[in-house]
Design a protein around this motif. Sequence first.
Motif, PDB file in Angstrom:
ATOM      1  N   TYR A   1      77.545  43.006  -2.195  1.00 37.54           N
ATOM      2  CA  TYR A   1      76.674  43.756  -2.879  1.00 37.54           C
ATOM      3  C   TYR A   1      76.335  43.355  -3.998  1.00 37.54           C
ATOM      4  O   TYR A   1      77.602  43.247  -4.322  1.00 37.54           O
ATOM      5  CB  TYR A   1      76.875  45.134  -2.048  1.00 37.54           C
ATOM      6  CG  TYR A   1      77.641  45.525  -2.503  1.00 37.54           C
ATOM      7  CD1 TYR A   1      78.274  45.929  -3.038  1.00 37.54           C
ATOM      8  CD2 TYR A   1      78.927  44.935  -1.350  1.00 37.54           C
ATOM      9  CE1 TYR A   1      79.585  46.939  -3.010  1.00 37.54           C
ATOM     10  CE2 TYR A   1      80.679  45.710  -1.577  1.00 37.54           C
ATOM     11  CZ  TYR A   1      80.185  46.285  -3.172  1.00 37.54           C
ATOM     12  OH  TYR A   1      81.292  47.452  -3.408  1.00 37.54           O
ATOM     13  N   HIS A   2      76.153  44.937  -4.856  1.00 35.18           N
ATOM     14  CA  HIS A   2      75.821  44.698  -6.304  1.00 35.18           C
ATOM     15  C   HIS A   2      75.717  46.563  -6.225  1.00 35.18           C
ATOM     16  O   HIS A   2      75.336  47.529  -5.653  1.00 35.18           O
ATOM     17  CB  HIS A   2      74.367  44.431  -6.943  1.00 35.18           C
ATOM     18  CG  HIS A   2      73.725  42.923  -6.959  1.00 35.18           C
ATOM     19  ND1 HIS A   2      74.607  42.445  -7.955  1.00 35.18           N
ATOM     20  CD2 HIS A   2      72.786  42.157  -6.287  1.00 35.18           C
ATOM     21  CE1 HIS A   2      74.111  41.073  -7.845  1.00 35.18           C
ATOM     22  NE2 HIS A   2      73.258  41.566  -6.962  1.00 35.18           N
ATOM     23  N   HIS A   3      77.292  46.700  -7.085  1.00 36.80           N
ATOM     24  CA  HIS A   3      77.039  48.526  -7.700  1.00 36.80           C
ATOM     25  C   HIS A   3      75.723  48.928  -7.768  1.00 36.80           C
ATOM     26  O   HIS A   3      76.293  50.141  -8.462  1.00 36.80           O
ATOM     27  CB  HIS A   3      79.091  48.062  -7.357  1.00 36.80           C
ATOM     28  CG  HIS A   3      79.157  47.882  -8.592  1.00 36.80           C
ATOM     29  ND1 HIS A   3      79.503  48.170 -10.239  1.00 36.80           N
ATOM     30  CD2 HIS A   3      80.090  46.721  -8.966  1.00 36.80           C
ATOM     31  CE1 HIS A   3      79.408  47.785 -10.835  1.00 36.80           C
ATOM     32  NE2 HIS A   3      80.099  46.878 -10.713  1.00 36.80           N
TER      33      HIS A   3
ATOM     34  N   ARG B   1      86.017  52.957  -7.120  1.00 33.76           N
ATOM     35  CA  ARG B   1      84.836  53.468  -8.626  1.00 33.76           C
ATOM     36  C   ARG B   1      84.431  53.982  -9.160  1.00 33.76           C
ATOM     37  O   ARG B   1      84.169  54.947 -10.137  1.00 33.76           O
ATOM     38  CB  ARG B   1      83.620  52.122  -8.539  1.00 33.76           C
ATOM     39  CG  ARG B   1      83.216  51.195  -9.555  1.00 33.76           C
ATOM     40  CD  ARG B   1      81.739  50.095  -9.241  1.00 33.76           C
ATOM     41  NE  ARG B   1      82.416  49.130  -8.855  1.00 33.76           N
ATOM     42  CZ  ARG B   1      82.759  48.474  -9.912  1.00 33.76           C
ATOM     43  NH1 ARG B   1      82.885  48.531 -11.090  1.00 33.76           N
ATOM     44  NH2 ARG B   1      83.764  47.678  -9.785  1.00 33.76           N
TER      45      ARG B   1
ATOM     46  N   ASP C   1      86.635  52.293   2.859  1.00 29.14           N
ATOM     47  CA  ASP C   1      86.985  52.605   1.413  1.00 29.14           C
ATOM     48  C   ASP C   1      86.815  53.271   0.343  1.00 29.14           C
ATOM     49  O   ASP C   1      86.023  54.562   0.409  1.00 29.14           O
ATOM     50  CB  ASP C   1      85.511  51.671   0.543  1.00 29.14           C
ATOM     51  CG  ASP C   1      85.775  50.809  -0.971  1.00 29.14           C
ATOM     52  OD1 ASP C   1      86.120  51.221  -1.504  1.00 29.14           O
ATOM     53  OD2 ASP C   1      84.438  49.955  -0.684  1.00 29.14           O
TER      54      ASP C   1
ATOM     55  N   ARG D   1      75.393  49.909   1.494  1.00 21.87           N
ATOM     56  CA  ARG D   1      74.663  49.150   0.580  1.00 21.87           C
ATOM     57  C   ARG D   1      74.079  47.478   0.511  1.00 21.87           C
ATOM     58  O   ARG D   1      73.143  47.586  -0.385  1.00 21.87           O
ATOM     59  CB  ARG D   1      76.691  48.432   0.520  1.00 21.87           C
ATOM     60  CG  ARG D   1      77.793  50.022  -0.317  1.00 21.87           C
ATOM     61  CD  ARG D   1      78.941  49.231  -0.487  1.00 21.87           C
ATOM     62  NE  ARG D   1      79.380  50.071  -0.841  1.00 21.87           N
ATOM     63  CZ  ARG D   1      80.878  49.967  -1.252  1.00 21.87           C
ATOM     64  NH1 ARG D   1      81.909  49.397  -0.563  1.00 21.87           N
ATOM     65  NH2 ARG D   1      81.943  51.425  -1.448  1.00 21.87           N
TER      66      ARG D   1
ATOM     67  N   ASN E   1      85.771  54.067  -2.293  1.00 26.32           N
ATOM     68  CA  ASN E   1      84.533  53.874  -3.799  1.00 26.32           C
ATOM     69  C   ASN E   1      85.691  54.855  -4.478  1.00 26.32           C
ATOM     70  O   ASN E   1      85.671  55.375  -5.571  1.00 26.32           O
ATOM     71  CB  ASN E   1      84.202  55.446  -2.586  1.00 26.32           C
ATOM     72  CG  ASN E   1      83.116  55.382  -2.961  1.00 26.32           C
ATOM     73  OD1 ASN E   1      82.378  54.361  -3.409  1.00 26.32           O
ATOM     74  ND2 ASN E   1      81.835  57.013  -2.576  1.00 26.32           N
TER      75      ASN E   1
ATOM     76  N   CYS F   1      75.824  46.027 -12.796  1.00 28.96           N
ATOM     77  CA  CYS F   1      76.789  45.127 -12.816  1.00 28.96           C
ATOM     78  C   CYS F   1      77.307  43.487 -13.240  1.00 28.96           C
ATOM     79  O   CYS F   1      78.609  43.654 -13.791  1.00 28.96           O
ATOM     80  CB  CYS F   1      77.695  45.743 -11.425  1.00 28.96           C
ATOM     81  SG  CYS F   1      75.757  44.516 -10.134  1.00 28.96           S
TER      82      CYS F   1
END
Length: 324
Positions: A94-96, A207, A203, A73, A205, A114
């Motif tokens: 971070y940016h997703h 999302r 994680d 990330r 994950n 995001c």
Amino acid sequence: MRLKKRPEATSQDDVGIDGEWEPPKEIEPIRYEDAVKYILSEEQLEKMGYPVRIPSAAPDVQEDDNDKKTCERCKSTFTIKEKLETQDMSACIYHHGRLRVKMMNGEKLRVYTCCNETHGHTGCIRGPHVFKDDDLEVLHQKIPFVETPEKDGKSSEYRDIVALDCEMCYTTGGFELTRLTVIDACLKNILDELIVPYHSIVDLNTRFSGIHDLSTASYDLEQIRSRLFQFIHKDTIVVGQSLENDFKVMRIIHHKVVDTAAIFPHPNGLPYRYSLKHLSAKYMKVFIQDSEDGHDSYEDSKACMDLLALKIQKGPQFGISGNE
């Protein structure tokens, strides 16, 4: 306007725009002989990153626990830990979202989807560092690859064509399988199970995977792979979108593959690929992966099977740039 004028629906099957009920059309399963022409060659499989043979590395080589990895990330270098401490859970910023060009105050800027911050912004989310190994020999060292077995006649559940989709999570061992969904040519769900990873979860994950916990999981990787092999064999055609990642986490070598990213190629060629969401919206006017709860692996599998059926119906040149 036609929707406004139509009579009120009388059942969930009454789906016509004009209010005239029509019985649901029976699904015509894709025929093996129609799908076989879209199977990727071994050269295409390799070019797209598929595992095509058992790696040469010895499976009993142990990875050094102190190995350095690059975070997937934030791209920082970090040390793998089997047990994370409190500070490790927020070490990554971070940016997703992805970068998109957007007009702001009359100027074109690259901003993250995001949070609308411009390119170069540190990040809007904190979490643990995560990594994913793509080197086949490294993956084979951790969990050995296996080839899809020959049809042995013992299973009465074998299918000639299936669509498959996996969901994954980040663990202290990298990227691991957490859900496997398989549907047949009639779009019936034949396998949909949660899987417990071998390593500690970093994680889920959520999302993207839509998975919040694995408390109901009853399979590990080896067990779910054995279950999968009750439905598929060496000559089964497996349909999906960019299945090289799915095969890597399942540690499977399989050659009869129809990849929707290949039969509807990006005009710029590899490594560029259209997403399944884009292909589904563009060619079928069906909008998928738009839930805040993550992906639906059945929905993704069905979209892949539907895209293959459309390709067969329209012909080999359909979906190629300039022939749409």
